[in-house]
Scaffold this active site. Sequence first.
Site, PDB file in Angstrom:
ATOM      1  N   LEU A 181     -73.505   1.788  -1.483  1.00  0.00           N
ATOM      2  CA  LEU A 181     -73.433   2.985  -0.286  1.00  0.00           C
ATOM      3  C   LEU A 181     -74.649   3.289  -0.147  1.00  0.00           C
ATOM      4  CD1 LEU A 181     -69.688   4.163  -0.619  1.00  0.00           C
ATOM      5  CD2 LEU A 181     -70.321   2.922   0.837  1.00  0.00           C
ATOM      6  N   GLU A 231     -62.389   8.814   1.807  1.00  0.00           N
ATOM      7  CA  GLU A 231     -62.031   8.478   0.308  1.00  0.00           C
ATOM      8  C   GLU A 231     -62.934   9.623  -0.642  1.00  0.00           C
ATOM      9  OE1 GLU A 231     -61.946   4.757   0.390  1.00  0.00           O
ATOM     10  OE2 GLU A 231     -61.165   4.291   2.700  1.00  0.00           O
ATOM     11  N   LYS A 258     -64.520  10.094  -3.651  1.00  0.00           N
ATOM     12  CA  LYS A 258     -65.251   9.433  -4.557  1.00  0.00           C
ATOM     13  C   LYS A 258     -65.369   9.515  -5.919  1.00  0.00           C
ATOM     14  CE  LYS A 258     -69.692   6.976  -5.058  1.00  0.00           C
ATOM     15  NZ  LYS A 258     -70.441   7.266  -5.324  1.00  0.00           N
ATOM     16  N   CYS A 302     -67.899  38.469 -45.073  1.00  0.00           N
ATOM     17  CA  CYS A 302     -68.479  38.532 -44.581  1.00  0.00           C
ATOM     18  C   CYS A 302     -68.280  39.078 -42.501  1.00  0.00           C
ATOM     19  CB  CYS A 302     -68.387  36.397 -43.500  1.00  0.00           C
ATOM     20  SG  CYS A 302     -69.388  36.434 -42.143  1.00  0.00           S
ATOM     21  N   GLU A 341     -80.736  13.223  -9.567  1.00  0.00           N
ATOM     22  CA  GLU A 341     -81.983  12.921 -10.248  1.00  0.00           C
ATOM     23  C   GLU A 341     -82.091  11.656 -10.051  1.00  0.00           C
ATOM     24  OE1 GLU A 341     -83.309  15.168 -14.260  1.00  0.00           O
ATOM     25  OE2 GLU A 341     -82.349  14.343 -14.067  1.00  0.00           O
ATOM     26  N   CYS A 367     -67.846  28.946 -42.597  1.00  0.00           N
ATOM     27  CA  CYS A 367     -68.216  30.303 -44.387  1.00  0.00           C
ATOM     28  C   CYS A 367     -67.758  30.184 -44.892  1.00  0.00           C
ATOM     29  CB  CYS A 367     -68.858  31.456 -43.252  1.00  0.00           C
ATOM     30  SG  CYS A 367     -68.817  32.899 -44.479  1.00  0.00           S
TER      31      CYS A 367
END
Length: 675
Positions: free
Chosen positions: A84, A117, A119, A434, A36, A427
């Site tokens: 860059l 290279e 990045k 349960c 973005e 829990c």
Amino acid sequence: MNQKIIKREYKNKIKTLNYYNLKYYNENISEITDAEYDNLKKDILDLENEYKFLKSKNSPTVTVGFKPSKNFKKAFHKVPMLSLANAFTENDLINFEKKILNYLSKDKDNNIYYSAEPKIDGISASLTYKNGKLIRGLSRGDGKQGEDITSNLATIKDIPKIILSRDFPSEIDIRGEVFIQNSDFESLKEKFANPRNAASGSLRQKNPNDTKKIPLKFIAYTFGFEKGLKINNQYDYLNKLSEWGFKINPLNKLITGVENLIQNYNEVEKKRTDLDFDIDGIVYKVNDFTLQKRLGFVANAPRWAVAHKFSSNKAVSKILDIDIQIGRTGALTPVAKIKPINIGGVLVSNASLHNEDEINRKDIRIGDTVTVERAGDVIPHILSVDKKKRPINSSKFIFPTKCPSCGSLTIKEFNLTTKKKDAVRRCSSEGYDCDKISIEKLKHFVSKEAFNIDGLGKKIIENFWKLKLIKFPQDIFKIDFKKIEILDGWGKLSAENLRHSIENKKKISLERFIYSLGIRHIGLENAKLLSKYFGTFTKFKNLSLNHNHKELLNIDGIGEIQVNSIKNFFSNKINLKVLTELEKVLSIHLGSKKTSGLLKNKTFLVTGKLNGISRAEVKSLIEENSGTTVSGVTKKLDFLIIGEKPTKRKVMNAKELKIRIINQDQFLKMINKIS
Ligand code: IVH
């Protein structure tokens, strides 16, 4: 559009960009994704190109980054730290090379060599060495002026403090990236959103002792001011850096031709998820320093370099709901149900929210617009919340204080090791009370490393449970197959097969049995220790009569946490009933190895990824057939099983020791699983 509107739009975009810059450089916060950010920057540049009347001293074509924060002393870079230009497509690369050739007035046949290279996505730093001694370290800051973070940088092991090499320049600014490896980030997950933020935050600690605690790494890739550098191209410079004692990226390459750049890009992108550091693209630099000098700069970026970005693995979506999942140990795990979105070719509709603390820290709410990241095979997770897009009527997410499945109170336990309250809420009910915990316990009971019952997978367990065919582990051995036969998708044959595979598993080793009970903190290794210690099921079960659980502390490897958990398990009446019932149907023997199996006296080690079979399953198969697995290639190893992308070193060592190397099929043949 009239000029006024265009100007307004342009100014607004610059204002927004500078807002994000400020957040990023001063507070280490990225409120938007890199993609973005790049798009926003591109919009501004496009507007400038199209409408020549647009000009601003704050334009990204004039500025780099942002003014450094006030916390550290500032200092000027002798040579500015530039940024860059980005390339995204093959066409962008073709244009990049075309411009270079035009500028140098060379024709197409001239081969330009590039240093390619990877990045690294970290924080750049500039280290000044005078007469071989590190005298200062600056952050990038706004490119012209950085922050003096020398004492923090000096804590990084990868940064040499003194360089004695004769050919080391009398003065040079060595520049590179400070970052945190993903494996090291694991322990910092609680504090930072991603490795990059962790690196940036650690570098800005007021006290260098705090920086020292963080395993920061440094990879060198360029230089600023220099006096006495006798190198004429980038690739040789990189190798020199390595000779001088700096770390360089092992994936650096010297390449000519756009097609070859693309090929390398694709290869590296494939490896990306296997790397232990985040990379967001590949930087191409014209290799020859003379050509670099000729090409020079446009605004704040060199004409001789470009960053070829990888497609983003992040995307923006909306949280539709927050689901609470309950695990076998009662842990409540929040999962965000998001508006389905395609991230790197995969449709994502769930994102992990980790735990209650994470939700609170990021103040994540239902209805929020969020950035989701999906990296490799890991479960997608929420990176950040766009609070500006939050609906006005939204309210804080309240983590349930009662278990959504059984209504029991949820609690945060005190962790004996960390001496803090757990980040996880659980829990408080006693296991089988349960429903959700019950189902998860059953799934664990039949799992590969436990009873390993063929044909009784997670989905089937859920289904049988819903149909009230099973509730407790012992019910599995009393299933009424007449009822199974008539179920949808079943029949006489498949029911008979299941009956057969359940019957087969009635004989079980004590260690597997203990593991299958799913006692918290008793994994495979601890189950093995307990099994060895007790020797018989009866002795193990007598733990319920014997109140001196502390004696278990004598077992090397068993600590207080495990003892407490075992105590808890045996104080629960339902668990005791389960044990009694299972005892009636099972034959539990001491895990001493069968001596009759097909793999008798043979040792195995697996390296690489296998096809359609997990390591855990292979281990089980080996053990079922009286073989053993070992953890390294030594003379004691008989067979090295290799899958996809095996560890080269292991294969080499095995060859040297003349150990038999076999593939998956050869292994399966040994135990008659395939013919
Ligand atoms: S060279 C003029 N080389 O990318 C040369 N930068 O957007 C500018 N980066 O601030 C830097 N790996 O943080 C260069 N091999 C590499 C790099 C690299 C990562 C980062 C660095 C820089 C940013 C530029």
